[in-house]
Each structure stands twice: as structure tokens, then as C-alpha cells.
Design a protein around this motif. Structure first.
Motif, PDB file in Angstrom:
ATOM      1  N   GLN A  52      44.354  -7.713  95.756  1.00 53.17           N
ATOM      2  CA  GLN A  52      45.359  -8.647  96.438  1.00 53.17           C
ATOM      3  C   GLN A  52      46.469  -9.135  95.451  1.00 53.17           C
ATOM      4  O   GLN A  52      47.524  -9.441  95.825  1.00 53.17           O
ATOM      5  N   SER A  53      46.272  -8.910  94.182  1.00 49.80           N
ATOM      6  CA  SER A  53      47.171  -9.421  93.231  1.00 49.80           C
ATOM      7  C   SER A  53      48.198  -8.507  93.093  1.00 49.80           C
ATOM      8  O   SER A  53      48.277  -7.433  93.052  1.00 49.80           O
ATOM      9  N   GLY A  54      49.306  -8.927  93.442  1.00 56.33           N
ATOM     10  CA  GLY A  54      50.654  -8.074  93.492  1.00 56.33           C
ATOM     11  C   GLY A  54      50.927  -7.292  94.795  1.00 56.33           C
ATOM     12  O   GLY A  54      52.177  -6.794  95.081  1.00 56.33           O
ATOM     13  N   PHE A  55      49.895  -7.659  95.990  1.00 57.37           N
ATOM     14  CA  PHE A  55      50.115  -7.065  97.307  1.00 57.37           C
ATOM     15  C   PHE A  55      50.088  -8.147  98.253  1.00 57.37           C
ATOM     16  O   PHE A  55      49.733  -9.175  97.806  1.00 57.37           O
ATOM     17  N   TYR A  56      50.666  -7.895  99.535  1.00 59.73           N
ATOM     18  CA  TYR A  56      50.439  -8.646 100.604  1.00 59.73           C
ATOM     19  C   TYR A  56      48.999  -8.875 100.698  1.00 59.73           C
ATOM     20  O   TYR A  56      48.398  -7.710 100.830  1.00 59.73           O
ATOM     21  N   TRP A  57      48.457  -9.859 100.663  1.00 57.65           N
ATOM     22  CA  TRP A  57      46.881  -9.977 101.251  1.00 57.65           C
ATOM     23  C   TRP A  57      46.528  -9.434 102.592  1.00 57.65           C
ATOM     24  O   TRP A  57      45.709  -8.936 102.843  1.00 57.65           O
ATOM     25  N   SER A  58      47.312  -9.716 103.494  1.00 62.28           N
ATOM     26  CA  SER A  58      47.070  -8.954 104.781  1.00 62.28           C
ATOM     27  C   SER A  58      46.987  -7.483 104.874  1.00 62.28           C
ATOM     28  O   SER A  58      46.243  -6.926 105.636  1.00 62.28           O
ATOM     29  N   VAL A  59      47.713  -6.942 103.954  1.00 62.51           N
ATOM     30  CA  VAL A  59      47.848  -5.428 103.769  1.00 62.51           C
ATOM     31  C   VAL A  59      46.646  -4.769 103.350  1.00 62.51           C
ATOM     32  O   VAL A  59      45.678  -3.960 103.890  1.00 62.51           O
ATOM     33  N   ILE A  60      45.944  -5.684 102.349  1.00 63.93           N
ATOM     34  CA  ILE A  60      44.603  -5.236 101.705  1.00 63.93           C
ATOM     35  C   ILE A  60      43.219  -5.715 102.562  1.00 63.93           C
ATOM     36  O   ILE A  60      42.625  -4.827 102.956  1.00 63.93           O
ATOM     37  N   ASN A  61      43.504  -6.774 103.293  1.00 66.86           N
ATOM     38  CA  ASN A  61      42.515  -7.175 104.491  1.00 66.86           C
ATOM     39  C   ASN A  61      42.396  -6.234 105.680  1.00 66.86           C
ATOM     40  O   ASN A  61      41.281  -5.808 106.001  1.00 66.86           O
ATOM     41  N   SER A  62      43.771  -5.629 105.882  1.00 64.52           N
ATOM     42  CA  SER A  62      43.706  -4.910 107.032  1.00 64.52           C
ATOM     43  C   SER A  62      43.003  -3.522 106.593  1.00 64.52           C
ATOM     44  O   SER A  62      42.553  -2.666 107.641  1.00 64.52           O
ATOM     45  N   LYS A  63      42.878  -3.093 105.251  1.00 67.69           N
ATOM     46  CA  LYS A  63      42.444  -1.641 105.033  1.00 67.69           C
ATOM     47  C   LYS A  63      40.837  -1.987 104.399  1.00 67.69           C
ATOM     48  O   LYS A  63      40.360  -1.189 103.880  1.00 67.69           O
ATOM     49  N   TRP A  64      40.380  -3.216 104.504  1.00 64.48           N
ATOM     50  CA  TRP A  64      39.206  -3.451 103.677  1.00 64.48           C
ATOM     51  C   TRP A  64      38.038  -2.626 104.347  1.00 64.48           C
ATOM     52  O   TRP A  64      37.291  -2.345 103.589  1.00 64.48           O
ATOM     53  N   ALA A  65      37.897  -2.549 105.676  1.00 61.62           N
ATOM     54  CA  ALA A  65      36.928  -1.847 106.166  1.00 61.62           C
ATOM     55  C   ALA A  65      36.803  -0.301 105.634  1.00 61.62           C
ATOM     56  O   ALA A  65      35.701   0.218 105.245  1.00 61.62           O
ATOM     57  N   GLY A  66      38.141   0.444 105.303  1.00 57.62           N
ATOM     58  CA  GLY A  66      38.252   1.569 104.725  1.00 57.62           C
ATOM     59  C   GLY A  66      37.659   1.576 103.034  1.00 57.62           C
ATOM     60  O   GLY A  66      36.992   2.396 102.693  1.00 57.62           O
ATOM     61  N   PHE A  67      38.018   0.385 102.546  1.00 59.03           N
ATOM     62  CA  PHE A  67      37.462   0.195 101.054  1.00 59.03           C
ATOM     63  C   PHE A  67      36.086   0.319 101.049  1.00 59.03           C
ATOM     64  O   PHE A  67      35.454   1.014 100.172  1.00 59.03           O
ATOM     65  N   ARG A  68      35.667  -0.468 102.045  1.00 58.22           N
ATOM     66  CA  ARG A  68      33.896  -0.666 102.049  1.00 58.22           C
ATOM     67  C   ARG A  68      33.369   0.830 102.274  1.00 58.22           C
ATOM     68  O   ARG A  68      32.451   1.211 101.737  1.00 58.22           O
TER      69      ARG A  68
END
Length: 232
Positions: A52-68
């Protein structure tokens, strides 16, 4: 230095009433709740905050299922056994934000968590036992032993999972500078020590958590007024 009551009353006035301010405050987790967190929970939240640091938090959150999915639900045990070439493959997976430097922090922070667990029984126990009156010491530990956990990344992770900590948000920093509590660099040892001493003093005056005090200070300054008249 202002007294707690002065800061609190200004926050009340800015938010419209004591009731309105209290609705905006939140208490940290209990020690029991912290200890119940798994090592995997900590690795997941460290990783989320790093990305999330340096990115829009919404972008990271939208991809979080993929991260997991890509990182096995952030299983510390599995990630410690992952070969380096597999990490490179995962770093290029379209289901995540493809930033290899940040992806590298995942096994590095998994190793830190594992090392702490070996010494303290669990990473959560280590965090829960750390005194909030020296929370900057925990920040320093995460910065030194973890990967990309300096600045606000480590503290924001602690707050997210319930450890009692103040945050050096823009509003809190603005207050500390305006009242000559800190000067120079925000992350210098001198500034951090002065901030900790100030919060410790407020805690002695109020009996509140570092988290509540941090929020009250933020609500007492900055562009965050609520247009509601004072209720009697």
C-alpha cells in the motif's frame, strides 16, 4: 506543552460534541486478542502495508484475493521453504501487483517472524508483551529486522492488527511541530523520543490508550471539522 484536557476540549468543539468525538475513537485490541493472531496474520498485514505504501490502497485491496492465492494465504511455514526461482515466478503473476522489490519482502518478513517465534513462542506474544510506553522501540525493531517496515509501514501494521500505538500521521506531525515538541526530521531518534515522551505524559494525565490519544490529537487539528453545532 498543552494539557490533555485542552486538546480534548478542542477536539470536542471541532467535532460538534463529546458524543460525536467518542464515536470516532476506537480502543486497541486486548492482549488476549493480540495473542490469538497467527504468524500468518502478521505476515499478511505486513505485506499489505508494504504494497500500500506508494500505491492507491484501493488498487492493492482490489487485488488482495489474488495475493492470498499466489502466496498460499501467507503461510509462513510454506513461504520459508519456497525456492528463490519460484519467488521470481510469483512476482510476475498477473493476479498481484508485480513489484519484485516488494515481493522480496514476503519471505524476508516471514523469516523475521519465524525467528521471533522461535525465541518468544509466537510473534503475537512478542508484540503483545511489548510496552506501549516504548512503542518506538518496537517500531525500531521492525525497521531493523524486517524488510521495508520503517517509516509508517510498521506502525500502521501494528494499528491495523490492534497493537496500541500512536501514529505519526500528517495531523499528528503538524501538531507536534506547531507545539515545538519535535523539529528536524520526523524519523530521527530525537524526534521519535520526544514524541514518545509527549504521548506518555498524555497517557498519565488521561488514562487513555496511545491509539485514542493519537486520534484525539489528529481530530484537534487539521482540516477535519464536522459541521454540527455543539449539543447541550
Amino acid at each position: 506543552m498543552e494539557k490533555f484536557n485542552d486538546i480534548y476540549q478542542r477536539a470536542v468543539e471541532r467535532k460538534g460534541s463529546t458524543q460525536m468525538l467518542q464515536q470516532l475513537l476506537a480502543k486497541p485490541a486486548s492482549k488476549r486478542q493480540l495473542v490469538a493472531l497467527s504468524d500468518d496474520d502478521w505476515l499478511e498485514e505486513f505485506t499489505r502495508k508494504v504494497f500500500q505504501s506508494g500505491f492507491y490502497w484501493s488498487v492493492i485491496n482490489s487485488k488482495w484475493a489474488g495475493f492470498r492465492e499466489v502466496f498460499w494465504q501467507f503461510s509462513v511455514e510454506k513461504l520459508l521453504m519456497m525456492p528463490p526461482d519460484m519467488l521470481e515466478q510469483k512476482a510476475s503473476d498477473k493476479r498481484i501487483v508485480r513489484n519484485y522489490k516488494k515481493v522480496k519482502t514476503i519471505p524476508e518478513n516471514a523469516f523475521m517472524i519465524h525467528e521471533v517465534t522461535q525465541q518468544h513462542g509466537s510473534f503475537s506474544q512478542f508484540i503483545a508483551d511489548w510496552p506501549s510506553e516504548d512503542i518506538i522501540g518496537l517500531w525500531a525493531y521492525l525497521k531493523k529486522h524486517g524488510a521495508r517496515l520503517g517509516g509508517n509501514t510498521g506502525p500502521y501494521t501494528l494499528r491495523a492488527l490492534g497493537k496500541d500505538t500512536f501514529l505519526l500521521s500528517r495531523d499528528v506531525e503538524s501538531y507536534l511541530r506547531a507545539h515545538k515538541i519535535i523539529d528536524g526530521g520526523l524519523q530521527t531518534k530525537k524526534s521519535l523520543t520526544a514524541a514518545q515522551a509527549f504521548f506518555n505524559e498524555l497517557q498519565q494525565q488521561s488514562g487513555l490508550s496511545m491509539q485514542e490519544l493519537s486520534l484525539i490529537i489528529a481530530y484537534s487539528v487539521g482540516d477535519n471539522r464536522v459541521g454540527i453545532s455543539q449539543q447541550q
